[in-house]
Design a protein around this motif. Sequence first.
Motif, PDB file in Angstrom:
ATOM      1  N   VAL A   1     -13.359   0.154  -7.546  1.00  0.00           N
ATOM      2  CA  VAL A   1     -12.457  -0.686  -8.334  1.00  0.00           C
ATOM      3  C   VAL A   1     -11.164  -0.968  -7.591  1.00  0.00           C
ATOM      4  CG1 VAL A   1     -11.190  -0.827 -10.503  1.00  0.00           C
ATOM      5  CG2 VAL A   1     -13.457   0.188 -10.473  1.00  0.00           C
ATOM      6  N   MET A   2     -10.608   0.050  -6.978  1.00  0.00           N
ATOM      7  CA  MET A   2      -9.296  -0.075  -6.355  1.00  0.00           C
ATOM      8  C   MET A   2      -9.392  -0.811  -5.027  1.00  0.00           C
ATOM      9  SD  MET A   2      -7.573   1.320  -8.644  1.00  0.00           S
ATOM     10  CE  MET A   2      -7.622   2.560  -9.925  1.00  0.00           C
ATOM     11  N   SER A   3      -8.393  -1.576  -4.708  1.00  0.00           N
ATOM     12  CA  SER A   3      -8.298  -2.264  -3.435  1.00  0.00           C
ATOM     13  C   SER A   3      -6.856  -2.163  -2.964  1.00  0.00           C
ATOM     14  CB  SER A   3      -8.692  -3.741  -3.575  1.00  0.00           C
ATOM     15  OG  SER A   3      -7.720  -4.424  -4.348  1.00  0.00           O
ATOM     16  N   ARG A   4      -6.648  -2.561  -1.736  1.00  0.00           N
ATOM     17  CA  ARG A   4      -5.263  -2.534  -1.227  1.00  0.00           C
ATOM     18  C   ARG A   4      -4.372  -3.471  -2.037  1.00  0.00           C
ATOM     19  NH1 ARG A   4      -5.673  -2.197   5.409  1.00  0.00           N
ATOM     20  NH2 ARG A   4      -7.065  -0.398   5.476  1.00  0.00           N
ATOM     21  N   PHE A   5      -4.890  -4.640  -2.380  1.00  0.00           N
ATOM     22  CA  PHE A   5      -4.095  -5.568  -3.183  1.00  0.00           C
ATOM     23  C   PHE A   5      -3.784  -4.978  -4.558  1.00  0.00           C
ATOM     24  CE2 PHE A   5      -5.929  -9.422  -0.721  1.00  0.00           C
ATOM     25  CZ  PHE A   5      -4.932  -9.287   0.227  1.00  0.00           C
ATOM     26  N   GLN A   6      -4.762  -4.287  -5.143  1.00  0.00           N
ATOM     27  CA  GLN A   6      -4.526  -3.671  -6.445  1.00  0.00           C
ATOM     28  C   GLN A   6      -3.450  -2.594  -6.332  1.00  0.00           C
ATOM     29  OE1 GLN A   6      -6.176  -4.594  -9.513  1.00  0.00           O
ATOM     30  NE2 GLN A   6      -4.326  -3.522 -10.155  1.00  0.00           N
ATOM     31  N   PHE A   7      -3.466  -1.847  -5.224  1.00  0.00           N
ATOM     32  CA  PHE A   7      -2.444  -0.825  -5.012  1.00  0.00           C
ATOM     33  C   PHE A   7      -1.066  -1.472  -4.906  1.00  0.00           C
ATOM     34  CE2 PHE A   7       0.232   1.834  -2.343  1.00  0.00           C
ATOM     35  CZ  PHE A   7       0.071   3.088  -2.931  1.00  0.00           C
ATOM     36  N   VAL A   8      -0.979  -2.595  -4.184  1.00  0.00           N
ATOM     37  CA  VAL A   8       0.302  -3.302  -4.072  1.00  0.00           C
ATOM     38  C   VAL A   8       0.779  -3.746  -5.442  1.00  0.00           C
ATOM     39  CG1 VAL A   8       1.459  -5.339  -3.128  1.00  0.00           C
ATOM     40  CG2 VAL A   8      -0.141  -4.053  -1.697  1.00  0.00           C
ATOM     41  N   GLU A   9      -0.114  -4.303  -6.245  1.00  0.00           N
ATOM     42  CA  GLU A   9       0.253  -4.775  -7.581  1.00  0.00           C
ATOM     43  C   GLU A   9       0.760  -3.621  -8.458  1.00  0.00           C
ATOM     44  OE1 GLU A   9       0.609  -6.984 -11.178  1.00  0.00           O
ATOM     45  OE2 GLU A   9       0.835  -7.384  -9.037  1.00  0.00           O
ATOM     46  N   ASP A  10       0.088  -2.467  -8.382  1.00  0.00           N
ATOM     47  CA  ASP A  10       0.454  -1.344  -9.238  1.00  0.00           C
ATOM     48  C   ASP A  10       1.742  -0.663  -8.811  1.00  0.00           C
ATOM     49  OD1 ASP A  10      -1.784  -1.882 -10.682  1.00  0.00           O
ATOM     50  OD2 ASP A  10      -2.987  -0.235  -9.866  1.00  0.00           O
ATOM     51  N   HIS A  11       2.162  -0.836  -7.541  1.00  0.00           N
ATOM     52  CA  HIS A  11       3.334  -0.123  -7.036  1.00  0.00           C
ATOM     53  C   HIS A  11       4.447  -1.052  -6.562  1.00  0.00           C
ATOM     54  CE1 HIS A  11       0.107   2.871  -6.843  1.00  0.00           C
ATOM     55  NE2 HIS A  11       1.039   3.783  -6.926  1.00  0.00           N
ATOM     56  N   ARG A  12       4.334  -2.333  -6.875  1.00  0.00           N
ATOM     57  CA  ARG A  12       5.312  -3.292  -6.366  1.00  0.00           C
ATOM     58  C   ARG A  12       6.702  -3.035  -6.928  1.00  0.00           C
ATOM     59  NH1 ARG A  12       3.406  -9.082  -8.559  1.00  0.00           N
ATOM     60  NH2 ARG A  12       5.283  -9.658  -7.378  1.00  0.00           N
ATOM     61  N   ASP A  13       6.826  -2.576  -8.169  1.00  0.00           N
ATOM     62  CA  ASP A  13       8.141  -2.323  -8.749  1.00  0.00           C
ATOM     63  C   ASP A  13       8.838  -1.154  -8.079  1.00  0.00           C
ATOM     64  OD1 ASP A  13       7.770  -4.405 -10.500  1.00  0.00           O
ATOM     65  OD2 ASP A  13       7.013  -3.139 -12.131  1.00  0.00           O
TER      66      ASP A  13
ATOM     67  N   PHE B   1       8.231  -0.004  -4.791  1.00  0.00           N
ATOM     68  CA  PHE B   1       8.448  -0.115  -3.348  1.00  0.00           C
ATOM     69  C   PHE B   1       8.692  -1.537  -2.859  1.00  0.00           C
ATOM     70  CE2 PHE B   1       5.717   3.636  -3.957  1.00  0.00           C
ATOM     71  CZ  PHE B   1       6.517   4.607  -3.383  1.00  0.00           C
ATOM     72  N   GLY B   2       8.339  -2.528  -3.648  1.00  0.00           N
ATOM     73  CA  GLY B   2       8.485  -3.910  -3.201  1.00  0.00           C
ATOM     74  C   GLY B   2       7.251  -4.404  -2.463  1.00  0.00           C
ATOM     75  N   VAL B   3       6.921  -5.663  -2.660  1.00  0.00           N
ATOM     76  CA  VAL B   3       5.707  -6.228  -2.084  1.00  0.00           C
ATOM     77  C   VAL B   3       5.763  -6.251  -0.564  1.00  0.00           C
ATOM     78  CG1 VAL B   3       4.308  -8.333  -1.892  1.00  0.00           C
ATOM     79  CG2 VAL B   3       5.176  -7.602  -4.126  1.00  0.00           C
ATOM     80  N   LYS B   4       6.883  -6.648  -0.008  1.00  0.00           N
ATOM     81  CA  LYS B   4       6.994  -6.792   1.449  1.00  0.00           C
ATOM     82  C   LYS B   4       6.723  -5.467   2.147  1.00  0.00           C
ATOM     83  CE  LYS B   4      10.152  -8.289   5.111  1.00  0.00           C
ATOM     84  NZ  LYS B   4      11.494  -8.833   5.414  1.00  0.00           N
ATOM     85  N   ARG B   5       7.365  -4.395   1.685  1.00  0.00           N
ATOM     86  CA  ARG B   5       7.188  -3.090   2.316  1.00  0.00           C
ATOM     87  C   ARG B   5       5.748  -2.597   2.155  1.00  0.00           C
ATOM     88  NH1 ARG B   5      11.014  -0.465   0.013  1.00  0.00           N
ATOM     89  NH2 ARG B   5      12.497  -0.269   1.748  1.00  0.00           N
ATOM     90  N   LEU B   6       5.184  -2.741   0.962  1.00  0.00           N
ATOM     91  CA  LEU B   6       3.826  -2.280   0.714  1.00  0.00           C
ATOM     92  C   LEU B   6       2.813  -3.000   1.600  1.00  0.00           C
ATOM     93  CD1 LEU B   6       3.939  -1.995  -3.179  1.00  0.00           C
ATOM     94  CD2 LEU B   6       3.476  -0.107  -1.608  1.00  0.00           C
ATOM     95  N   CYS B   7       2.957  -4.315   1.712  1.00  0.00           N
ATOM     96  CA  CYS B   7       2.026  -5.079   2.539  1.00  0.00           C
ATOM     97  C   CYS B   7       2.154  -4.694   4.006  1.00  0.00           C
ATOM     98  CB  CYS B   7       2.262  -6.576   2.361  1.00  0.00           C
ATOM     99  SG  CYS B   7       1.741  -7.215   0.744  1.00  0.00           S
ATOM    100  N   ARG B   8       3.373  -4.423   4.441  1.00  0.00           N
ATOM    101  CA  ARG B   8       3.561  -4.021   5.845  1.00  0.00           C
ATOM    102  C   ARG B   8       2.926  -2.668   6.112  1.00  0.00           C
ATOM    103  NH1 ARG B   8       7.330  -0.863   7.752  1.00  0.00           N
ATOM    104  NH2 ARG B   8       8.773  -1.223   6.017  1.00  0.00           N
ATOM    105  N   VAL B   9       3.167  -1.696   5.246  1.00  0.00           N
ATOM    106  CA  VAL B   9       2.652  -0.346   5.460  1.00  0.00           C
ATOM    107  C   VAL B   9       1.127  -0.319   5.358  1.00  0.00           C
ATOM    108  CG1 VAL B   9       2.632   2.014   4.564  1.00  0.00           C
ATOM    109  CG2 VAL B   9       4.784   0.755   4.698  1.00  0.00           C
ATOM    110  N   LEU B  10       0.565  -1.070   4.411  1.00  0.00           N
ATOM    111  CA  LEU B  10      -0.882  -1.079   4.208  1.00  0.00           C
ATOM    112  C   LEU B  10      -1.598  -2.093   5.093  1.00  0.00           C
ATOM    113  CD1 LEU B  10      -1.082  -0.743   0.326  1.00  0.00           C
ATOM    114  CD2 LEU B  10      -1.338   1.046   2.035  1.00  0.00           C
TER     115      LEU B  10
END
Length: 403
Positions: free
Chosen positions: A107-119, A121-130
């Motif tokens: 079920v989980m994906s990297r994009f889903q992780f970004v969506e669940d944790h964007r508040d 860490f922020g989208v930019k940082r999450l996408c860079r790290v992942l």
Amino acid sequence: MVMKVYSPEFKADAVALYLSEPGRTIRSVADDLGVNHETLRNWISAHRARQREGAESVPAAGSGAPIGSGTVLEQENKQLRARIRELELERDILRRAAKYFRRDELVMSRFQFVEDHRDAFGVKRLCRVLEVSRSGFYRWLAAAPAREARRQADDELADRIRAIHAETDGTYGSPRVTAELRHAGRRVNRKRVERVMRERGIVGVHLRRKVRTTVPEPSAVPVPDLLGRDFTAARPNTRYVGDITYLPIGDGQFLYLATVLDLCSKRLVGWSIADHMRTELVTDALKAAAAARDGSLDGAVFHSDNGSQYVSKEFADICRELGVTRSRGAVGTSADNAAAEAFNATLKRETLQGAKRWPGARAARLAVFRWITRYNTRRRHSALNYLSPIEFEQRSVTLALAA
């Protein structure tokens, strides 16, 4: 005895195995893989360094600050504190991500992780790290309503399928369920019905059918059986057997494993995993075996069944290029390749440990990678006087030199 040369794929799989199990130490994972723990630590450090390449660099100390005023040190300390906070955030993200994906890979994906944790860490940082693209994330996010609509439609279809299934005492599979739906005036694709039933565990009564990985090629040029069911060899790198086996994964699909097994040392010298059974699956396995034997299989015999991959022109060309003599058993006789069949059965029995399938492709790959590495380097083999295959080969070389 450990391998001296490691391929980039082996290093990447080793790092992935360590990162997928945050609770384990580097030493324990290294022991499982039969590598030096400092070597594994270096691979992990190099991997993390590559991940940080995109991070912002720390400005040069003292730029533009008056000398002797204390401002230089204050600026350096401020910059260092900011960098430490950033690294701590990245570490926290990676720790959460490891647990997140391991919990439910289906079920989980990297994009889903970004969506669940964007508040947090922020989208930019999450996408860079992942290491995912922000544009891809936003496209995935924009498609969420369509995915939800499809999910609701599938849920509604599943309710109707369950009703039909109950009405027929659970005897209908996807073909008959599809026919029943169409008879009721519902236009539906059989593949969609099959997928919905598979995802929800709705199964009709049927005979258990073995997954067929050997498809004979009627136009194949005859190749003699050079083994005659004698699955032994006097020394390593002289006689090999190989086969293709399926690896069941959680979404009802399969991965496929091609093997090259040394009959003297019982070492799995080469292997290849893919989501298909095209000829390159077996040619990649044979090339991997050649690389493990310092690039040479010259003079060796390779025995297989009559699957279309092994009788193909491409495979014959690779054997000719590597100096390998082909051998094949009779069509439809599994006993003629019993050694390879037995190895595959042992691998699946010891990795699945009673489970019917792995939760996903990544879990299957890591489990098989770990088992094969331990099998070659640490697992004691009864036919080798309880030595591991690589240890047996090492002793064989020592005895040959002494003679």
